[in-house]
Design a protein around this motif. Structure first.
Motif, PDB file in Angstrom:
ATOM      1  N   GLN A   9       7.648  -0.011  -7.881  1.00  0.00           N
ATOM      2  CA  GLN A   9       7.650  -1.464  -8.069  1.00  0.00           C
ATOM      3  C   GLN A   9       6.555  -2.156  -7.247  1.00  0.00           C
ATOM      4  OE1 GLN A   9       9.493  -3.080 -10.390  1.00  0.00           O
ATOM      5  NE2 GLN A   9      10.019  -0.986 -10.962  1.00  0.00           N
ATOM      6  N   SER A  10       6.353  -1.699  -6.010  1.00  0.00           N
ATOM      7  CA  SER A  10       5.406  -2.402  -5.143  1.00  0.00           C
ATOM      8  C   SER A  10       3.951  -2.212  -5.557  1.00  0.00           C
ATOM      9  CB  SER A  10       5.586  -1.962  -3.683  1.00  0.00           C
ATOM     10  OG  SER A  10       5.252  -0.594  -3.509  1.00  0.00           O
ATOM     11  N   ILE A  11       3.653  -1.170  -6.306  1.00  0.00           N
ATOM     12  CA  ILE A  11       2.264  -0.918  -6.704  1.00  0.00           C
ATOM     13  C   ILE A  11       1.833  -1.804  -7.878  1.00  0.00           C
ATOM     14  CG2 ILE A  11       2.641   0.947  -8.376  1.00  0.00           C
ATOM     15  CD1 ILE A  11       0.273   2.409  -6.958  1.00  0.00           C
ATOM     16  N   ILE A  12       2.800  -2.304  -8.631  1.00  0.00           N
ATOM     17  CA  ILE A  12       2.496  -3.128  -9.802  1.00  0.00           C
ATOM     18  C   ILE A  12       1.759  -4.402  -9.393  1.00  0.00           C
ATOM     19  CG2 ILE A  12       3.515  -4.494 -11.691  1.00  0.00           C
ATOM     20  CD1 ILE A  12       5.742  -2.361 -11.791  1.00  0.00           C
ATOM     21  N   PHE A  16      -6.731  -0.849  -8.453  1.00  0.00           N
ATOM     22  CA  PHE A  16      -6.939   0.552  -8.119  1.00  0.00           C
ATOM     23  C   PHE A  16      -7.372   0.687  -6.658  1.00  0.00           C
ATOM     24  CE2 PHE A  16     -10.117   4.080  -8.227  1.00  0.00           C
ATOM     25  CZ  PHE A  16      -9.230   5.120  -8.455  1.00  0.00           C
ATOM     26  N   ALA A  17      -8.344  -0.134  -6.244  1.00  0.00           N
ATOM     27  CA  ALA A  17      -8.866  -0.069  -4.873  1.00  0.00           C
ATOM     28  C   ALA A  17      -7.803  -0.461  -3.857  1.00  0.00           C
ATOM     29  CB  ALA A  17     -10.091  -0.966  -4.741  1.00  0.00           C
ATOM     30  N   GLU A  18      -6.982  -1.432  -4.164  1.00  0.00           N
ATOM     31  CA  GLU A  18      -5.904  -1.813  -3.256  1.00  0.00           C
ATOM     32  C   GLU A  18      -4.882  -0.685  -3.120  1.00  0.00           C
ATOM     33  OE1 GLU A  18      -5.774  -6.650  -3.934  1.00  0.00           O
ATOM     34  OE2 GLU A  18      -4.568  -5.356  -5.224  1.00  0.00           O
ATOM     35  N   ALA A  19      -4.612  -0.007  -4.215  1.00  0.00           N
ATOM     36  CA  ALA A  19      -3.587   1.038  -4.216  1.00  0.00           C
ATOM     37  C   ALA A  19      -4.025   2.265  -3.423  1.00  0.00           C
ATOM     38  CB  ALA A  19      -3.241   1.440  -5.646  1.00  0.00           C
ATOM     39  N   ILE A  20      -5.288   2.671  -3.540  1.00  0.00           N
ATOM     40  CA  ILE A  20      -5.725   3.912  -2.889  1.00  0.00           C
ATOM     41  C   ILE A  20      -6.630   3.677  -1.689  1.00  0.00           C
ATOM     42  CG2 ILE A  20      -5.519   5.166  -5.062  1.00  0.00           C
ATOM     43  CD1 ILE A  20      -8.618   5.323  -5.044  1.00  0.00           C
ATOM     44  N   GLY A  21      -7.069   2.439  -1.483  1.00  0.00           N
ATOM     45  CA  GLY A  21      -7.983   2.126  -0.381  1.00  0.00           C
ATOM     46  C   GLY A  21      -9.402   1.957  -0.879  1.00  0.00           C
ATOM     47  N   GLU A  22     -10.128   1.044  -0.242  1.00  0.00           N
ATOM     48  CA  GLU A  22     -11.497   0.713  -0.669  1.00  0.00           C
ATOM     49  C   GLU A  22     -12.438   1.917  -0.593  1.00  0.00           C
ATOM     50  OE1 GLU A  22     -12.695  -2.071  -1.995  1.00  0.00           O
ATOM     51  OE2 GLU A  22     -10.809  -3.162  -1.861  1.00  0.00           O
ATOM     52  N   GLU A  27     -15.523   6.351  -3.478  1.00  0.00           N
ATOM     53  CA  GLU A  27     -15.813   7.772  -3.676  1.00  0.00           C
ATOM     54  C   GLU A  27     -15.469   8.218  -5.098  1.00  0.00           C
ATOM     55  OE1 GLU A  27     -13.739  10.051  -0.716  1.00  0.00           O
ATOM     56  OE2 GLU A  27     -14.588   8.882   0.923  1.00  0.00           O
ATOM     57  N   ILE A  28     -14.407   7.687  -5.637  1.00  0.00           N
ATOM     58  CA  ILE A  28     -13.890   8.113  -6.931  1.00  0.00           C
ATOM     59  C   ILE A  28     -14.604   7.429  -8.100  1.00  0.00           C
ATOM     60  CG2 ILE A  28     -11.830   7.980  -8.394  1.00  0.00           C
ATOM     61  CD1 ILE A  28     -10.220   8.369  -5.774  1.00  0.00           C
TER      62      ILE A  28
END
Length: 103
Positions: A9-12, A16-22, A27-28
């Motif tokens: 729920q909290s990821i919604i 993408f950058a906020e979820a995995i880090g800048e 890198e991805i």
């Protein structure tokens, strides 16, 4: 979501950058762009920080999601934790090196 410190729920609503880090997103991004541009799956491994600060190895599989006309809609991502596999490989290398030094 859990692998990056979120729940379902909290990821919604987060990017993408906020979820995995800048830094991880930077890198991805080239891999995502290549997947969408070339319409092909791409796999790679990389180190990633866990929410508790420890380091893990992950295998990332990116697959293009195309519409009926073959236009890219998104990149689907499958992430597998391969930390134990990497640790076993390292232990094997170290064992082989010890054995070689005795020979």
């Amino acid at each position: 979501a859990q692998g990056f410190g979120w729940d379902e729920q909290s990821i919604i609503g987060h990017t993408f950058a906020e979820a995995i880090g800048e830094q991880a997103a930077r890198e991805i991004q080239p891999h995502v762009e290549a997947t969408l541009r070339e319409h092909r799956s791409i796999s790679y491994e990389r180190r990633a920080a866990r929410p508790d600060g420890s380091v893990q190895w992950i295998k990332v599989n990116l697959m293009p999601h195309l519409d009926a006309q073959g236009n890219p809609l998104a990149a689907l991502v499958l992430i597998t934790d391969v930390t134990q596999q990497r640790a076993a490989e390292q232990a094997l290398r170290e064992s082989e090196e010890r054995m070689a030094s005795f020979m």
